[in-house]
Design a protein around this motif. Structure first.
Motif, PDB file in Angstrom:
ATOM      1  N   HIS A 251       0.850  -1.232  -0.014  1.00  0.00           N
ATOM      2  CA  HIS A 251      -0.155   0.093  -0.009  1.00  0.00           C
ATOM      3  C   HIS A 251       0.892   1.171   0.032  1.00  0.00           C
ATOM      4  O   HIS A 251       0.600   2.291  -0.710  1.00  0.00           O
ATOM      5  N   ASP A 252       1.821   1.183   0.843  1.00  0.00           N
ATOM      6  CA  ASP A 252       2.809   2.511   0.750  1.00  0.00           C
ATOM      7  C   ASP A 252       3.860   2.415  -0.369  1.00  0.00           C
ATOM      8  O   ASP A 252       3.875   1.369  -1.022  1.00  0.00           O
ATOM      9  N   THR A 253       4.668   3.589  -0.428  1.00  0.00           N
ATOM     10  CA  THR A 253       5.345   3.602  -1.362  1.00  0.00           C
ATOM     11  C   THR A 253       4.839   3.629  -2.952  1.00  0.00           C
ATOM     12  O   THR A 253       3.822   3.421  -3.009  1.00  0.00           O
ATOM     13  N   GLY A 254       5.746   3.979  -3.754  1.00  0.00           N
ATOM     14  CA  GLY A 254       5.222   3.768  -5.330  1.00  0.00           C
ATOM     15  C   GLY A 254       5.818   5.140  -5.763  1.00  0.00           C
ATOM     16  O   GLY A 254       6.404   6.068  -5.484  1.00  0.00           O
ATOM     17  N   ARG A 255       5.982   5.023  -7.354  1.00  0.00           N
ATOM     18  CA  ARG A 255       6.722   5.975  -8.155  1.00  0.00           C
ATOM     19  C   ARG A 255       5.577   6.732  -8.877  1.00  0.00           C
ATOM     20  O   ARG A 255       4.635   6.182  -9.316  1.00  0.00           O
ATOM     21  N   GLU A 256       5.460   8.226  -8.879  1.00  0.00           N
ATOM     22  CA  GLU A 256       4.783   9.072  -9.481  1.00  0.00           C
ATOM     23  C   GLU A 256       4.493   8.665 -11.031  1.00  0.00           C
ATOM     24  O   GLU A 256       5.495   8.313 -11.741  1.00  0.00           O
ATOM     25  N   TRP A 257       3.161   8.763 -11.386  1.00  0.00           N
ATOM     26  CA  TRP A 257       2.704   8.501 -12.900  1.00  0.00           C
ATOM     27  C   TRP A 257       1.979   9.836 -13.327  1.00  0.00           C
ATOM     28  O   TRP A 257       1.158  10.297 -12.574  1.00  0.00           O
ATOM     29  N   LYS A 258       2.395  10.182 -14.257  1.00  0.00           N
ATOM     30  CA  LYS A 258       1.318  11.386 -15.036  1.00  0.00           C
ATOM     31  C   LYS A 258       0.802  10.784 -16.341  1.00  0.00           C
ATOM     32  O   LYS A 258       1.509  10.007 -17.216  1.00  0.00           O
ATOM     33  N   LYS A 293       2.255 -14.616 -11.551  1.00  0.00           N
ATOM     34  CA  LYS A 293       1.727 -13.740 -12.167  1.00  0.00           C
ATOM     35  C   LYS A 293       2.116 -12.318 -11.480  1.00  0.00           C
ATOM     36  O   LYS A 293       2.101 -12.214 -10.285  1.00  0.00           O
ATOM     37  N   GLY A 294       2.197 -11.298 -12.302  1.00  0.00           N
ATOM     38  CA  GLY A 294       2.461  -9.779 -11.685  1.00  0.00           C
ATOM     39  C   GLY A 294       1.738  -8.845 -12.361  1.00  0.00           C
ATOM     40  O   GLY A 294       1.329  -8.973 -13.625  1.00  0.00           O
ATOM     41  N   ALA A 295       1.175  -7.910 -11.777  1.00  0.00           N
ATOM     42  CA  ALA A 295       0.630  -6.858 -12.710  1.00  0.00           C
ATOM     43  C   ALA A 295       0.830  -5.555 -11.948  1.00  0.00           C
ATOM     44  O   ALA A 295       1.375  -5.367 -10.912  1.00  0.00           O
ATOM     45  N   VAL A 296       0.384  -4.369 -12.923  1.00  0.00           N
ATOM     46  CA  VAL A 296       0.577  -3.068 -12.472  1.00  0.00           C
ATOM     47  C   VAL A 296      -0.756  -2.348 -12.698  1.00  0.00           C
ATOM     48  O   VAL A 296      -1.231  -2.393 -13.568  1.00  0.00           O
ATOM     49  N   CYS A 297      -0.841  -1.291 -11.663  1.00  0.00           N
ATOM     50  CA  CYS A 297      -2.107  -0.598 -12.067  1.00  0.00           C
ATOM     51  C   CYS A 297      -1.497   0.932 -11.292  1.00  0.00           C
ATOM     52  O   CYS A 297      -0.429   1.202 -11.096  1.00  0.00           O
ATOM     53  N   LYS A 298      -2.561   1.733 -11.190  1.00  0.00           N
ATOM     54  CA  LYS A 298      -2.504   3.344 -10.510  1.00  0.00           C
ATOM     55  C   LYS A 298      -3.034   3.436  -9.498  1.00  0.00           C
ATOM     56  O   LYS A 298      -4.396   3.115  -9.308  1.00  0.00           O
ATOM     57  N   TYR A 299      -2.402   4.065  -8.616  1.00  0.00           N
ATOM     58  CA  TYR A 299      -3.238   4.777  -7.375  1.00  0.00           C
ATOM     59  C   TYR A 299      -3.436   6.128  -7.737  1.00  0.00           C
ATOM     60  O   TYR A 299      -2.433   6.768  -7.976  1.00  0.00           O
ATOM     61  N   GLU A 300      -4.454   6.572  -7.418  1.00  0.00           N
ATOM     62  CA  GLU A 300      -4.763   8.089  -7.472  1.00  0.00           C
ATOM     63  C   GLU A 300      -5.164   8.418  -5.992  1.00  0.00           C
ATOM     64  O   GLU A 300      -6.370   8.017  -5.513  1.00  0.00           O
ATOM     65  N   HIS A 301      -4.476   9.401  -5.474  1.00  0.00           N
ATOM     66  CA  HIS A 301      -4.890   9.772  -4.160  1.00  0.00           C
ATOM     67  C   HIS A 301      -4.720  11.084  -3.824  1.00  0.00           C
ATOM     68  O   HIS A 301      -3.827  11.896  -4.493  1.00  0.00           O
ATOM     69  N   THR A 302      -5.239  11.756  -2.655  1.00  0.00           N
ATOM     70  CA  THR A 302      -5.242  13.158  -2.407  1.00  0.00           C
ATOM     71  C   THR A 302      -3.961  13.040  -1.353  1.00  0.00           C
ATOM     72  O   THR A 302      -3.733  12.106  -0.692  1.00  0.00           O
ATOM     73  N   PRO A 303      -3.617  14.312  -0.614  1.00  0.00           N
ATOM     74  CA  PRO A 303      -2.539  14.441   0.112  1.00  0.00           C
ATOM     75  C   PRO A 303      -3.063  13.725   1.471  1.00  0.00           C
ATOM     76  O   PRO A 303      -2.145  13.130   2.042  1.00  0.00           O
ATOM     77  N   ASP A 304      -4.369  13.732   1.790  1.00  0.00           N
ATOM     78  CA  ASP A 304      -4.630  13.274   3.198  1.00  0.00           C
ATOM     79  C   ASP A 304      -5.214  11.683   2.857  1.00  0.00           C
ATOM     80  O   ASP A 304      -5.634  11.171   4.135  1.00  0.00           O
ATOM     81  N   GLU A 305      -5.287  11.358   1.861  1.00  0.00           N
ATOM     82  CA  GLU A 305      -5.855   9.996   1.249  1.00  0.00           C
ATOM     83  C   GLU A 305      -7.294   9.948   1.625  1.00  0.00           C
ATOM     84  O   GLU A 305      -8.029   8.776   1.697  1.00  0.00           O
TER      85      GLU A 305
END
Length: 377
Positions: A251-258, A293-305
């Protein structure tokens, strides 16, 4: 959220157009990967518990109407190192709101699920009425039902911009312009592409999940959905379903995506498998087999979650819904209902003040510290 809102609107007889840049369910957003947890015990504002309980009712209704199994009542086992996280707040709120929970120490946890390898200072909060949703089936069910009730869907149609007046909204796409009295924007990780019209404090990050070969002790029916808070990080997962192996994500960490950037596939970074495997080897050794198997998705969140569910600051006929990743999917059934209420009647019976966009106006929001187990799946 948008597909759910489309269903709720169409069911009420509202002329509804759904526009998607892809063809839902798809792998370009935050809803793929087969499963999402649904749990009820939150601390802090009681709105989350109220919404979670209402969401479960609506999921069961969607199951009945669509004839599709969407929700598995597996229970959810929330595990944590007591030195870094306490369940006290969630247990207290659960008691107030009559949510069934069980508190356990490490001995009791390992007695009930002997395949776990937990230090004695670990504790758990088990939610027997919780479980997991088949996320892509949920999207497909709402799509089917929305169309049955008369909604129209434009797939593979990218939105270029949105403009609004007091009595109308125009959505500009590559295939033409579309007009309505009101609009709901729920662009998820792609909100950055609409920043000219709605600049929201939503950031997207690259996230990975993996399915690992596991012993029968971790199969569905033998093991529940779970969250795991450790010094190493914050994790969540699901039992092995149909031989697919135990699924786990961080759940924590991750590289920013745009929007517009290439999303690196699973395995592009050494930590993709390493982080997941290390925590399995430590606490769930029977689920630390080979990567299936592995998969990649995107988290989109606000500063306070916390979520954003609000009207556009300059246009009352435009609703904004975003910042849901990490713990939002379970709420999509009720968020769709809330958005339909706001779009047609002007108000919702649910207290959505905690999700107001204006909360970011007065002072900078500090990111949550420690292990964010409140905002996990």
């Amino acid at each position: 959220m948008g597909m759910s809102a489309g269903y709720h609107l169409a069911r009420r007889g509202v002329k509804t157009l759904l526009i998607d840049a892809f063809d839902p369910p798809h792998t370009e957003g935050s809803h793929h990967g087969e499963t999402r947890l649904i749990r009820h015990a939150y601390s802090g504002d009681p709105t989350y518990i109220d919404m979670a309980l209402r969401a479960q009712v609506l999921w069961k209704e969607a199951e009945e109407e669509s004839g599709t199994a969407l929700l598995v009542p597996s229970g959810v086992l929330n595990l944590a190192d007591s030195n870094v996280y306490s369940f006290a707040g969630r247990l207290a709120e659960a008691e107030k709101r009559k949510v069934r929970v069980e508190q356990m120490d490490a001995d009791e946890i390992c007695r009930r699920w002997p395949a776990l390898n937990l230090p004695e200072h670990f504790e758990a909060m088990f939610e027997p009425d919780a479980g997991y949703l088949y996320s892509e089936k949920c999207i497909a069910a709402y799509r089917k039902l929305a169309l049955v009730h008369g909604a129209q869907l434009l797939t593979n149609t990218s939105v270029l911009n949105v403009t609004a007046r007091e009595d109308s909204v125009t959505v500009h796409t590559r295939s033409g312009d579309y007009y309505g009295a009101a609009a709901i924007l729920s662009a998820g990780a792609w909100f950055g592409s609409l920043s000219a019209f709605a600049a929201l404090p939503i950031h997207a990050i690259r996230k990975v999940v993996g399915w690992f070969q596991s012993t029968p002790a971790f199969d569905a029916g033998n093991f529940p959905g779970f969250t795991l808070g450790t010094r190493e990080g914050s994790y969540y997962g699901f039992p092995g379903i149909g031989g697919a192996g135990l699924k786990i994500g961080r759940h924590d960490t991750g590289r920013e995506w745009k929007p517009g950037e290439t999303l690196a596939p699973f395995g592009s970074e050494e930590s993709d498998e390493k982080d997941l495997r290390q925590v399995l080897e430590t606490y769930m050794p029977g689920a630390a087999g080979r990567l299936l198997k592995g998969a990649v998705c995107k988290y989109e969140h606000t500063p306070d979650e916390d979520f954003i569910i609000d009207r556009h600051p300059a246009h009352d006929n435009v609703l904004l819904a975003g910042g849901f990743s990490g713990h939002g999917f379970k709420f999509s059934s009720v968020v769709g209902e809330i958005l339909a209420d706001l779009a047609t009647g002007g108000a919702s019976t649910v207290n959505i003040k905690p999700f107001s966009l204006s909360r970011f106006d007065s002072s900078p929001v500090q990111p949550q510290s420690g292990l964010p187990l409140e905002g996990i799946e």
